[in-house]
Design a protein around this motif. Structure first.
Motif, PDB file in Angstrom:
ATOM      1  N   THR A 217      40.399  42.323  44.016  1.00 11.28           N
ATOM      2  CA  THR A 217      39.915  43.524  44.711  1.00 11.28           C
ATOM      3  C   THR A 217      40.911  44.100  45.703  1.00 11.28           C
ATOM      4  OG1 THR A 217      38.828  42.156  46.392  1.00 11.28           O
ATOM      5  CG2 THR A 217      37.505  42.808  44.486  1.00 11.28           C
TER       6      THR A 217
ATOM      7  N   GLU B 119      32.633  46.000  42.693  1.00  7.69           N
ATOM      8  CA  GLU B 119      32.338  44.576  42.537  1.00  7.69           C
ATOM      9  C   GLU B 119      31.555  44.289  41.258  1.00  7.69           C
ATOM     10  OE1 GLU B 119      30.445  43.211  46.064  1.00  7.69           O
ATOM     11  OE2 GLU B 119      32.244  43.442  47.319  1.00  7.69           O
TER      12      GLU B 119
ATOM     13  N   ILE C  16      40.758  39.386  37.644  1.00  5.46           N
ATOM     14  CA  ILE C  16      40.593  40.672  38.326  1.00  5.46           C
ATOM     15  C   ILE C  16      40.387  40.433  39.816  1.00  5.46           C
ATOM     16  CG2 ILE C  16      39.251  42.796  38.474  1.00  5.46           C
ATOM     17  CD1 ILE C  16      38.459  42.458  35.587  1.00  5.46           C
TER      18      ILE C  16
ATOM     19  N   VAL D 199      34.161  44.028  38.597  1.00  3.95           N
ATOM     20  CA  VAL D 199      34.919  42.783  38.776  1.00  3.95           C
ATOM     21  C   VAL D 199      34.136  41.599  38.213  1.00  3.95           C
ATOM     22  CG1 VAL D 199      35.860  41.169  40.471  1.00  3.95           C
ATOM     23  CG2 VAL D 199      36.165  43.633  40.795  1.00  3.95           C
TER      24      VAL D 199
ATOM     25  N   GLU E 133      40.443  46.094  41.013  1.00  2.00           N
ATOM     26  CA  GLU E 133      39.263  46.953  40.923  1.00  2.00           C
ATOM     27  C   GLU E 133      38.436  46.835  42.204  1.00  2.00           C
ATOM     28  OE1 GLU E 133      36.594  49.503  40.177  1.00  2.00           O
ATOM     29  OE2 GLU E 133      38.084  49.234  38.588  1.00  2.00           O
TER      30      GLU E 133
ATOM     31  N   ARG F 213      35.322  39.294  35.066  1.00  2.00           N
ATOM     32  CA  ARG F 213      35.553  37.860  35.258  1.00  2.00           C
ATOM     33  C   ARG F 213      34.714  37.030  34.308  1.00  2.00           C
ATOM     34  NH1 ARG F 213      35.842  37.606  41.939  1.00  2.00           N
ATOM     35  NH2 ARG F 213      38.019  38.352  42.116  1.00  2.00           N
TER      36      ARG F 213
END
Length: 273
Positions: free
Chosen positions: A132, A117, A130, A120, A114, A124
């Protein structure tokens, strides 16, 4: 239009202006975004020079994910069964991980990719893996790569699919869902259709252009077919079509006849199928 632009699928420079569309989601955006069309393979895409990615696409109004709740987790835990043969699964464009969390409950080794942010961080916090960037994963690692309404958001879908091919096992499977530019929803509703969604959608695929893209990315066995959403979701989209048409009408008050045509077509599509 930049004369240097070329088609990411067939590399042709025979690019023509297709039409312009307005953003039917962000109310205070009055810009028109030009769509280009490759004369060689028919792929339609957003003019890159017309878009500021940070402001137009991923600015303060952009919301790419919906956090899930404890109530949803409890329901999934009751509904989903553990699998006997867990697989290594990657969800590209996973948001905060709704689909990913369900696969984890089934016992799969689930990973997400993903770019947002905020999503993400949210995922998490729920204990999901996950990342980036594709570089976080080794070659030939996944049994299944899932991509639901992701490919149309990138201006380099070929590179994305090449990365998918790299991390996928030789006998692995990739599942892709994208809007169909040849569907009635797109051709009859145009700007107001959820399938258009400029400038967040940057590539508009037909069955042929998606098949060509997959072949160029190195996938030898492909199966592309049209799918329909369930009836309840379909009628929810009708309400969305009318809301987006109202936003467009506010931006162009003189186009009342166009608004009426969109509303009629929105109901025609659902009634006639």
């Amino acid at each position: 239009m930049n004369d240097d632009q070329e088609c990411c699928i067939c590399n042709s420079r025979q690019i023509e202006r297709h039409r312009s569309m307005k953003d039917a989601v962000i109310r205070n955006c009055s810009r028109e975004y030009p769509l280009l069309r490759c004369q060689s393979c028919g792929f339609i895409f957003l003019d890159k020079d017309s878009v500021d990615v940070a402001q137009d696409i991923y600015g303060q109004h952009y919301y790419s994910f919906k956090p899930f709740t404890e109530k949803q987790i409890s329901r999934w835990s009751k509904e989903l069964s553990r699998v006997e043969s867990p697989r290594y699964i990657l969800d590209v464009g996973c948001g905060s991980g709704t689909w990913l969390y369900q696969r984890k409950l089934e016992g799969h080794h689930a990973f997400g990719l993903e770019v947002d942010e905020r999503a993400v961080e949210q995922g998490r916090r729920e204990g999901l893996d996950i990342f980036t960037d594709f570089m976080a994963f080794p070659d030939s690692f996944f049994d299944l790569v899932h991509m639901s309404h992701v490919l149309e958001h990138t201006d380099d879908p070929l590179e994305m699919l090449r990365q998918v091919k790299r991390v996928l096992k030789k006998e692995g499977e990739v599942r892709i869902l994208v809007p169909n530019v040849e569907s009635a929803k797109f051709t009859l509703l145009q700007d107001a259709s959820k399938l258009a969604d400029v400038p967040r959608h940057r590539g508009f695929f037909s069955k042929r252009s998606l098949e060509l893209l997959l072949l160029k990315a190195g996938f030898s066995q492909t199966k592309v077919k049209a799918v329909n959403v369930d009836r309840i979701s379909d009628y929810k989209e009708t309400i969305g079509d009318i809301r987006r048409a109202l936003i467009l009408l506010k931006k162009s008050p003189a186009h009342l006849s166009h608004f009426c045509k969109i509303v009629v077509n929105a109901f025609r599509i659902r009634i006639c199928g």
